[in-house]
Motif scaffolding. Structure first.
Motif, PDB file in Angstrom:
ATOM      1  N   SER A   1      10.547   7.060  -3.089  1.00 43.83           N
ATOM      2  CA  SER A   1       9.427   6.256  -2.613  1.00 43.83           C
ATOM      3  C   SER A   1       9.228   4.967  -3.385  1.00 43.83           C
ATOM      4  CB  SER A   1       8.132   7.076  -2.663  1.00 43.83           C
ATOM      5  OG  SER A   1       7.778   7.380  -4.001  1.00 43.83           O
TER       6      SER A   1
ATOM      7  N   LYS B   1      15.815   2.818   1.260  1.00 46.63           N
ATOM      8  CA  LYS B   1      15.231   4.118   0.917  1.00 46.63           C
ATOM      9  C   LYS B   1      15.984   5.251   1.613  1.00 46.63           C
ATOM     10  CE  LYS B   1      10.845   6.681   1.245  1.00 46.63           C
ATOM     11  NZ  LYS B   1       9.430   6.604   1.681  1.00 46.63           N
TER      12      LYS B   1
ATOM     13  N   ILE C   1      11.171   2.689  -3.862  1.00 47.17           N
ATOM     14  CA  ILE C   1      11.826   1.574  -3.182  1.00 47.17           C
ATOM     15  C   ILE C   1      10.869   0.899  -2.207  1.00 47.17           C
ATOM     16  CG2 ILE C   1      13.664   0.954  -1.567  1.00 47.17           C
ATOM     17  CD1 ILE C   1      15.354   3.141  -2.964  1.00 47.17           C
ATOM     18  N   THR C   2      10.181   1.677  -1.416  1.00 51.10           N
ATOM     19  CA  THR C   2       9.265   1.085  -0.439  1.00 51.10           C
ATOM     20  C   THR C   2       7.896   0.786  -1.035  1.00 51.10           C
ATOM     21  OG1 THR C   2       8.865   3.348   0.345  1.00 51.10           O
ATOM     22  CG2 THR C   2      10.376   1.992   1.632  1.00 51.10           C
TER      23      THR C   2
END
Length: 210
Positions: free
Chosen positions: A67, A60, A69-70
């Motif tokens: 966001s 990230k 990605i997480t």
């Protein structure tokens, strides 16, 4: 879900809710990518699957803080060969011939022609071609995810060199091409969710020559 219905349903999800995607569905998406066509069947790329939260945090950081990605369940990273080599091409053909039960001599002429064509090109030309093959699998994975009602966000907005260094891709002769977070949409907090899906008019997209 029919393909066209699935593609109408999907959108580039901007906010995911953190809900995990079952391993069965992830495996089906990966299988679809694995079955995607590539030039001469060389499949000159790999897919790295990331679920580790700490690693997703680092990704990230080199992906403009996106966001998804997480908040995703899995992040798929499509990484292409940095160049074609005689060894790489020979390895693919050796495996294909063994699996098909045909003698190497049956494909020698074609294999040699590919080696001569690719190894005389620059590394940049090689990578650009390999990246286009990765994109075929990338698109197939997106369609497969939609068919399973798994959200996927195609991403190019990241620091490729930083990601390559983070994942040690250079040592494997790979360069990152695209990211594909998989998860589920956060309908309450995704600004794009309620907006109409829009594509350019058909007559501006398709030209028919009779």
């Amino acid at each position: 879900m029919e393909l066209l219905d699935a593609l109408q349903w999907r959108y580039a999800t901007k906010k995911m809710n953190g809900k995990p995607v079952s391993q069965e569905k992830v495996d089906m998406i990966l299988k679809a990518a694995h079955l995607a066509p590539t030039s001469s069947g060389l499949q000159p790329f790999e897919i790295i699957v990331v679920t580790n939260p700490a690693l997703k945090d680092k990704i990230k950081a080199v992906a403009n803080g996106q966001s998804q990605i997480t908040d995703s369940s899995h992040v798929l990273i499509f990484a292409a060969w940095d160049r074609y080599t005689e060894e790489r091409i020979n390895t693919v053909f050796k495996y294909m011939n063994t699996e098909r039960g045909v003698p190497d001599s049956q494909t020698d002429a074609y294999r040699t022609s590919l080696i001569n064509a690719y190894t005389t090109q620059t590394a940049e030309q090689n990578f650009e071609h390999a990246a286009r093959q990765a994109y075929i699998a990338f698109g197939t994975a997106i369609a497969a995810a939609a068919g399973l009602q798994v959200d996927a966000t195609p991403m190019e907005g990241f620091d490729n060199a930083a990601l390559d260094s983070l994942l040690g891709l250079n040592e494997k002769g790979l360069k990152s091409v695209t990211l594909l977070p998989l998860g589920y949409r956060d309908e309450e907090n995704d600004w794009l969710f309620k907006l109409k899906k829009v594509r350019k008019p058909k007559e501006e997209f398709i030209t028919e020559l009779a």
